[in-house]
Design an enzyme around this catalytic site. Structure first.
Site, PDB file in Angstrom:
ATOM      1  N   ASP A  98      14.062 -58.097  -3.721  1.00 29.82           N
ATOM      2  CA  ASP A  98      14.947 -56.863  -3.049  1.00 29.82           C
ATOM      3  C   ASP A  98      15.542 -57.619  -1.872  1.00 29.82           C
ATOM      4  O   ASP A  98      15.016 -57.770  -0.797  1.00 29.82           O
ATOM      5  CB  ASP A  98      14.008 -55.786  -2.964  1.00 29.82           C
ATOM      6  CG  ASP A  98      14.881 -54.646  -2.543  1.00 29.82           C
ATOM      7  OD1 ASP A  98      16.017 -54.651  -2.955  1.00 29.82           O
ATOM      8  OD2 ASP A  98      14.365 -53.302  -2.074  1.00 29.82           O
ATOM      9  N   THR A 106       3.483 -50.989  -5.388  1.00 29.83           N
ATOM     10  CA  THR A 106       2.299 -50.615  -6.259  1.00 29.83           C
ATOM     11  C   THR A 106       2.537 -49.604  -7.506  1.00 29.83           C
ATOM     12  O   THR A 106       3.461 -48.874  -7.263  1.00 29.83           O
ATOM     13  CB  THR A 106       1.186 -49.947  -5.244  1.00 29.83           C
ATOM     14  OG1 THR A 106       1.644 -48.662  -4.786  1.00 29.83           O
ATOM     15  CG2 THR A 106       1.007 -50.754  -3.965  1.00 29.83           C
ATOM     16  N   HIS A 243      10.632 -40.732   0.646  1.00 31.80           N
ATOM     17  CA  HIS A 243      10.984 -42.278   0.872  1.00 31.80           C
ATOM     18  C   HIS A 243      10.729 -42.383   2.224  1.00 31.80           C
ATOM     19  O   HIS A 243      11.573 -42.343   3.132  1.00 31.80           O
ATOM     20  CB  HIS A 243      12.287 -42.382   0.401  1.00 31.80           C
ATOM     21  CG  HIS A 243      12.341 -44.112   0.340  1.00 31.80           C
ATOM     22  ND1 HIS A 243      13.490 -44.721   0.895  1.00 31.80           N
ATOM     23  CD2 HIS A 243      11.512 -45.098  -0.101  1.00 31.80           C
ATOM     24  CE1 HIS A 243      13.507 -46.037   0.568  1.00 31.80           C
ATOM     25  NE2 HIS A 243      12.287 -46.339   0.119  1.00 31.80           N
TER      26      HIS A 243
END
Lengths: 489, 60
Positions: A98, A106, A243
């Site tokens: 990324d 995970t 997030h």
């Protein structure tokens, strides 16, 4: 409380012999491809929507870091899917490149101990991959579980929480933001110096320098404390995904668990409408000030010329949680542990430093200064800071502290993983790989005699253990389809 | 995430890239913990300039 499903995704720092940031994207691709274990290749990108904002709009573009744009100038990369080199591992994790960082995400977990175990498994994956990569390329490689290069480039350790869509931006923002700021005192990974906004000796947070807004959807540049990316990886009419990008990557397992547990407490209170209400005068300035506060008073300016402290903010969440939530054993332990730590921080720093990364590293750096005759102004301290996060047990300084019994490494072992959709993803990868066309967070596309079959995985449930007994892919698919029809949580 | 999702933006004056402004007070009060040899052994293998050489791309 219903099971609170969460996951961690960690972008690791990577240093390859004789290479640098300008080749980091290609190096990270080759690194991930070197993973020597069994994995499925064929990530499903259909449901990715990073530009969607929780506040109800979509950004035209997301910002990129200007220096990274310079690295990329004139370059032509391979197709994005090849560059990312996605691997789905047999525990349901995603391992990929990324933005030039090997990232380990995970599987989704319900319990904190399962999540920490999965995070530690990620460190082993990175170590094994580093060994394989070095053998293939004859280049030495070091992997760092940290969040900064000390020159202004930061990379993330993100938390992801499945939330009910009905909560919405305003409720989540008000309930979670004060916690994200206050938890820094118990969860930060620590950093020598500052990379923006003036000078600092030693900070609690690796990331605080990089937040410039209270809330937005950016992640690479002009980062916010509260990220509004609305990419649920689940049916958007029912679910959202909080997030969290403001936390640090932690080396001490108990710090990782605490970091997630504290947000779970805030989310639980948001769900019942009982989150403490704290109106910060300036959230960004407050996070920065807490990170740099050498007095450990951690004063917080509120609107209306009022003041409080990070200690009082955390305690307000704990008191509300005890009053309004049915807390499980893990969250009760998080509260008890956090209260103990807040006392130790002010009265017994040596004990505090056994269980909190920023303090363990600070204590280590003080010892190094004494041994080597250095001061806080010596740049070598940043090198020792960096090496605290080296995940190699034979080289990393955090691992030296373990050997010296200066940090608490032990974390309860997990007998079996939580049977979330992450577990299902891992089962499918391990047992039925030839029958899988694509696989992602949200669904598995199987190859069947009648053509491709998309099977949506339930994000909010724990699957039956019998699923592991399915001996053929048809039975496996039937179990998944039956689960789709099961009761909603 | 696709590259098309992102666009360069000008640098912010508040995020200049300089090696840390890490001046500060002198050596603080320290207590030497037991077992310092393992730390010392590993320190000898670390390049004190390592952090200055360590450059990364921005991640998320």
């Amino acid at each position: 409380m219903n099971p609170q499903i969460a996951g961690l995704d960690t972008e690791y720092g990577i240093s390859v012999e004789a290479r640098g940031a300008s080749s980091q994207v290609e190096d990270a691709t080759e690194f991930v491809r070197s993973f020597p274990g069994r994995a499925f290749v064929g990530w499903d990108y259909r449901f990715e929507s990073p530009r969607q904002d929780l506040r109800g709009f979509q950004l035209d573009r997301l910002a990129v870091d200007p220096l990274d744009a310079e690295y990329d100038a004139g370059k032509s990369y391979m197709p994005a899917a090849d560059l990312r080199a996605d691997r789905v591992l047999e525990n349901g994790a995603r391992f990929y490149n990324d933005h030039g960082h090997p990232e380990f995400a995970t599987p989704e977990c319900a319990r904190l101990d399962s999540l920490v175990a999965a995070d530690l498994y990620g460190e082993r994956v990175l170590l094994e991959t580093a060994s394989a990569y070095s053998a293939q390329t004859c280049l030495a490689v070091s992997i760092y579980k940290n969040n900064t290069d000390f020159h202004g480039a930061s990379y993330g350790s993100h938390e992801n929480y499945l939330v009910d869509r009905k909560l919405g931006f305003q409720t989540l923002f008000q309930a979670v933001s004060p916690m994200l700021i206050a938890r820094t005192i118990l969860c930060g990974a620590g950093k020598v110096g500052a990379e923006a906004h003036g000078s600092a000796v030693y900070q609690l947070s690796q990331r605080a320098d990089f937040f410039v807004e209270a809330a937005n959807a950016e992640t690479l540049y002009r980062r916010p404390i509260f990220n509004t990316r609305d990419e649920p990886h689940a049916p958007a009419e029912r679910f959202g995904r909080l997030h969290v990008i403001s936390g640090d990557a932690n080396m001490i397992p108990a710090t990782t668990a605490r970091k997630v547990g504290l947000v779970k407490i805030a989310l639980g209170l948001a769900e019942v409408g009982e989150a403490p209400k704290w109106d910060f005068a300036d959230p960004v300035r407050t996070m920065r000030a807490i990170s740099r506060d050498e007095t450990y008073d951690f004063r917080v300016e509120l609107t209306g010329r009022n003041w409080t402290t990070a200690y009082e903010i955390l305690e307000s969440y704990f008191a509300a949680a005890e009053r309004f939530l049915e807390l499980d054993d893990e969250l009760l332990a998080v509260i008890e542990d956090s209260r103990t730590l807040m006392v130790e921080l002010r009265n017994d720093f040596d004990r505090f430093a056994r269980r909190v990364d920023w303090a363990a590293k600070r204590k280590m750096l003080e010892q190094i200064q004494e041994m080597e005759g250095l001061s806080w102004g010596d740049r070598a301290l940043q090198s020792y800071d960096l090496e605290y996060h080296n995940i190699d047990p034979e080289a990393g300084l955090y691992h030296a502290l373990i050997e010296m019994d200066l940090v608490d490494r032990e974390f309860a072992s997990v007998a079996e993983p939580d049977r979330t959709r992450g577990w299902v993803r891992g089962l499918a990868t391990a047992k039925f790989k030839p029958a899988i066309d694509t696989l992602g967070w949200r669904a598995i596309r199987f190859r069947t005699s009648e053509g491709p079959l998309d099977v949506e995985l339930r994000p909010d449930m724990l699957y039956s253990a019998e699923l592991a007994d399915a001996e053929d892919v048809g039975t496996f698919i039937n179990h998944l389809l039956e689960a789709q029809q099961g009761p909603q949580s | 995430m696709r590259d098309a999702d992102r666009t360069p933006r000008p640098a912010s004056p508040g995020t200049e890239r300089k090696l840390g402004d890490d001046s500060g007070p002198g050596v603080p009060d320290v207590r030497k913990p037991e077992g310092g040899n393992e730390l010392l052994r590993r320190l000898k293998k670390i390049d004190p300039e390592q952090a200055q050489k360590y450059r990364q791309r921005s991640g998320e």
